[in-house]
Motif scaffolding. Structure first.
Motif, PDB file in Angstrom:
ATOM      1  N   ALA A  30      43.390  43.672  39.915  1.00  5.80           N
ATOM      2  CA  ALA A  30      43.027  43.333  38.500  1.00  5.80           C
ATOM      3  C   ALA A  30      43.002  41.767  38.399  1.00  5.80           C
ATOM      4  CB  ALA A  30      43.968  44.334  37.662  1.00  5.80           C
ATOM      5  N   LYS A  31      43.771  40.947  38.724  1.00 10.40           N
ATOM      6  CA  LYS A  31      43.735  39.677  38.295  1.00 10.40           C
ATOM      7  C   LYS A  31      42.525  38.733  39.061  1.00 10.40           C
ATOM      8  CE  LYS A  31      48.832  39.222  37.809  1.00 10.40           C
ATOM      9  NZ  LYS A  31      49.224  40.693  37.726  1.00 10.40           N
ATOM     10  N   GLN A  33      39.057  38.088  39.141  1.00  6.55           N
ATOM     11  CA  GLN A  33      38.045  37.735  38.132  1.00  6.55           C
ATOM     12  C   GLN A  33      36.595  38.398  38.690  1.00  6.55           C
ATOM     13  OE1 GLN A  33      37.827  33.999  36.223  1.00  6.55           O
ATOM     14  NE2 GLN A  33      39.616  34.417  34.962  1.00  6.55           N
ATOM     15  N   GLU A  36      35.906  41.913  38.425  1.00  7.62           N
ATOM     16  CA  GLU A  36      36.263  42.319  37.036  1.00  7.62           C
ATOM     17  C   GLU A  36      35.185  43.383  36.822  1.00  7.62           C
ATOM     18  OE1 GLU A  36      33.701  38.868  34.680  1.00  7.62           O
ATOM     19  OE2 GLU A  36      35.736  38.984  34.346  1.00  7.62           O
ATOM     20  N   GLN A  37      34.203  43.733  37.215  1.00  2.40           N
ATOM     21  CA  GLN A  37      33.132  44.698  37.047  1.00  2.40           C
ATOM     22  C   GLN A  37      33.333  45.981  37.933  1.00  2.40           C
ATOM     23  OE1 GLN A  37      30.964  44.573  34.615  1.00  2.40           O
ATOM     24  NE2 GLN A  37      31.765  42.381  34.358  1.00  2.40           N
ATOM     25  N   GLN A  39      35.828  49.103  38.958  1.00  2.00           N
ATOM     26  CA  GLN A  39      36.584  50.271  38.531  1.00  2.00           C
ATOM     27  C   GLN A  39      37.857  50.312  39.399  1.00  2.00           C
ATOM     28  OE1 GLN A  39      35.553  54.330  38.060  1.00  2.00           O
ATOM     29  NE2 GLN A  39      36.731  54.640  36.534  1.00  2.00           N
ATOM     30  N   ASN A  78      47.720  47.239  28.994  1.00  2.00           N
ATOM     31  CA  ASN A  78      47.155  45.948  28.874  1.00  2.00           C
ATOM     32  C   ASN A  78      46.299  45.519  30.276  1.00  2.00           C
ATOM     33  OD1 ASN A  78      47.600  45.884  26.133  1.00  2.00           O
ATOM     34  ND2 ASN A  78      49.933  45.037  26.701  1.00  2.00           N
ATOM     35  N   GLU A  79      46.241  46.608  31.036  1.00  2.00           N
ATOM     36  CA  GLU A  79      45.650  46.058  32.572  1.00  2.00           C
ATOM     37  C   GLU A  79      44.488  46.628  32.718  1.00  2.00           C
ATOM     38  OE1 GLU A  79      47.122  43.974  34.607  1.00  2.00           O
ATOM     39  OE2 GLU A  79      49.075  43.873  33.533  1.00  2.00           O
ATOM     40  N   ARG A  80      43.679  46.199  33.453  1.00  2.00           N
ATOM     41  CA  ARG A  80      42.370  46.623  33.852  1.00  2.00           C
ATOM     42  C   ARG A  80      42.198  47.763  35.081  1.00  2.00           C
ATOM     43  NH1 ARG A  80      38.316  45.159  37.065  1.00  2.00           N
ATOM     44  NH2 ARG A  80      39.477  43.583  37.963  1.00  2.00           N
ATOM     45  N   ILE A  81      43.062  48.866  34.644  1.00  2.00           N
ATOM     46  CA  ILE A  81      43.355  49.578  35.753  1.00  2.00           C
ATOM     47  C   ILE A  81      43.341  51.205  34.931  1.00  2.00           C
ATOM     48  CG2 ILE A  81      45.120  50.572  37.450  1.00  2.00           C
ATOM     49  CD1 ILE A  81      46.218  47.678  37.540  1.00  2.00           C
ATOM     50  N   ASN A  82      42.658  51.835  35.779  1.00  2.00           N
ATOM     51  CA  ASN A  82      42.679  53.488  35.279  1.00  2.00           C
ATOM     52  C   ASN A  82      43.914  54.119  36.029  1.00  2.00           C
ATOM     53  OD1 ASN A  82      40.247  53.299  33.593  1.00  2.00           O
ATOM     54  ND2 ASN A  82      39.271  52.684  35.223  1.00  2.00           N
TER      55      ASN A  82
END
Length: 388
Positions: A30-31, A33, A36-37, A39, A78-82
């Motif tokens: 998730a870190k 960049q 970032e697109q 999933q 607050n993470e870009r993780i499902n």
């Protein structure tokens, strides 16, 4: 080696297992960049991340459940993780698809298998295990049920790290009420650990009057009121009675993994870059990877960031690097406020060893926010001027 499309439609990195290897890989990915697109999905059948090396502190009351086993949704807020709390029922490597009990089929572009090994099922349904938060809760319920017994006999099967740590915590918690018997089928406790760590553990066991039986096999267990154990040592059979039996010995691979190519051999064959043989879009971490490394959290902790860099390189046609493990030492809890740390030839025991161990593990909690919350709470409890 065939490369996947550089810009797949709806790219998804699917991570099976939310333990050290799985969750920490997701956080590292998730870190990045450049991804970032993409999933990132973590799938685990429990709703909490369980920091297993600190589960023993729940039995002794040194830590609280929210510190050791925070909910995934809280950790990843607050993470870009499902995160999907679901049961994995099948893996189709050819179709690049995972079958989930509730959500059904889920496709992936890349797959990370980090399910870990399962604890061996105890030979009797009333025998307790000790690997998960649910096991801690079940043991706590049994201790409460037996709290009025003037003397409590407990048999712990397995003198690896889990058995030794649990025995010392229980001995300190129960005080003079305990009669703890640590049973191990091998010739020495803590196989795979260094001599200084074993020596510290032996001293802690002797100080707490824990009975240790090496080269001893459990042949049968019956439960009628109390437990009746039939043991074999050096060809001789004998019996003993216990109020509780806790099984910490052995692991086994899940049927889900056995169904994969090579899984019937116990672990999955991987390349030095941690890719599954014949399926380079699949990475295998932790206990399931067939490597000469020990099945420890430390290995998984180091594999996670390495995997993230390799997967990034694989996506963007770069070169992958083989994983090289660096052994940083050993840490054990050996009772309440007592521990041992052995690292780079230095051994620290007692309260200082316990403090170092606790601080290191707090620092290694999955997110900085969780580490700071736990550290602030511990300082508040420890400093006299913060108390009402």
């Amino acid at each position: 080696m065939n490369r996947p499309p550089s810009s797949p439609v709806n790219p998804r990195i699917c991570i099976l297992g939310g333990g050290f290897a799985g969750l920490y890989s997701a956080l590292a990915l998730a870190k990045i960049q450049l991804l970032e697109q993409w999933q990132i999905v973590v799938i685990d059948q429990t709703d909490r991340f369980e920091f297993s090396p600190l589960l023993y502190e729940l039995i002794s009351g040194e830590l609280e459940a929210w510190e050791v086993a925070p909910p995934y949704l809280q950790l990843l807020r607050n993470e870009r993780i499902n995160f999907y709390c679901d049961r994995i029922e099948g893996i189709n490597l050819e179709a690049r698809q995972v079958q989930l009990r509730d959500r059904g089929p889920l496709g992936y572009t890349y797959l990370i298998i980090a399910l870990g090994l399962e604890g061996r099922v105890p030979p009797h349904p009333d025998v307790l295990s000790f690997r998960r938060l649910a096991d801690v809760q079940r043991l706590e319920a049994e201790l409460q049920r037996l709290q009025h017994e003037p003397s409590l006999d407990i048999s712990i099967v397995g003198a690896g790290a889990s058995g030794v740590e649990l025995a010392c915590k229980l001995a300190d918690r129960l005080g003079d009420r305990h009669q703890i018997h640590l049973i191990h089928r091998g010739p020495q406790l803590l196989p795979g650990f260094s001599p200084p760590t074993r020596k510290a553990a032996e001293g802690a066991i002797n100080k707490r009057r824990i009975r240790l039986s090496l080269n001893t096999n459990v042949k049968a267990i019956q439960h009628q009121g109390d437990f009746q154990l039939q043991l074999q040592q050096q060809g001789k059979f004998f019996k003993e009675t216990s109020h509780l039996v806790i099984w910490t010995a052995g692991t086994e691979i899940s049927p889900l993994i056995r169904s994969l190519p090579g899984g019937d051999r116990g672990q999955l064959s991987v390349t030095p870059e941690l890719q599954l043989s014949r399926y380079p879009e699949v990475f295998v971490l932790g206990d399931l990877a067939a490597t000469p490394l020990a099945n420890t959290a430390q290995v998984a902790y180091q594999q996670a960031p390495h995997l993230a860099k390799n997967l990034q390189s694989y996506v963007f046609q770069g070169s992958l690097k083989p994983f090289r493990y660096r052994h940083l030492g050993e840490m054990l809890t050996l009772g309440i406020h007592n521990g041992v740390v052995h690292s780079f030839g230095i051994t620290i025991k007692g309260r200082l060893g316990n403090l170092i161990r606790t601080l290191v593990y707090i620092q290694r909690l999955p997110t900085l926010r969780q580490s700071l919350r736990v550290l602030a709470h511990r300082l508040k409890l420890a400093l006299p001027w913060t108390k009402p």
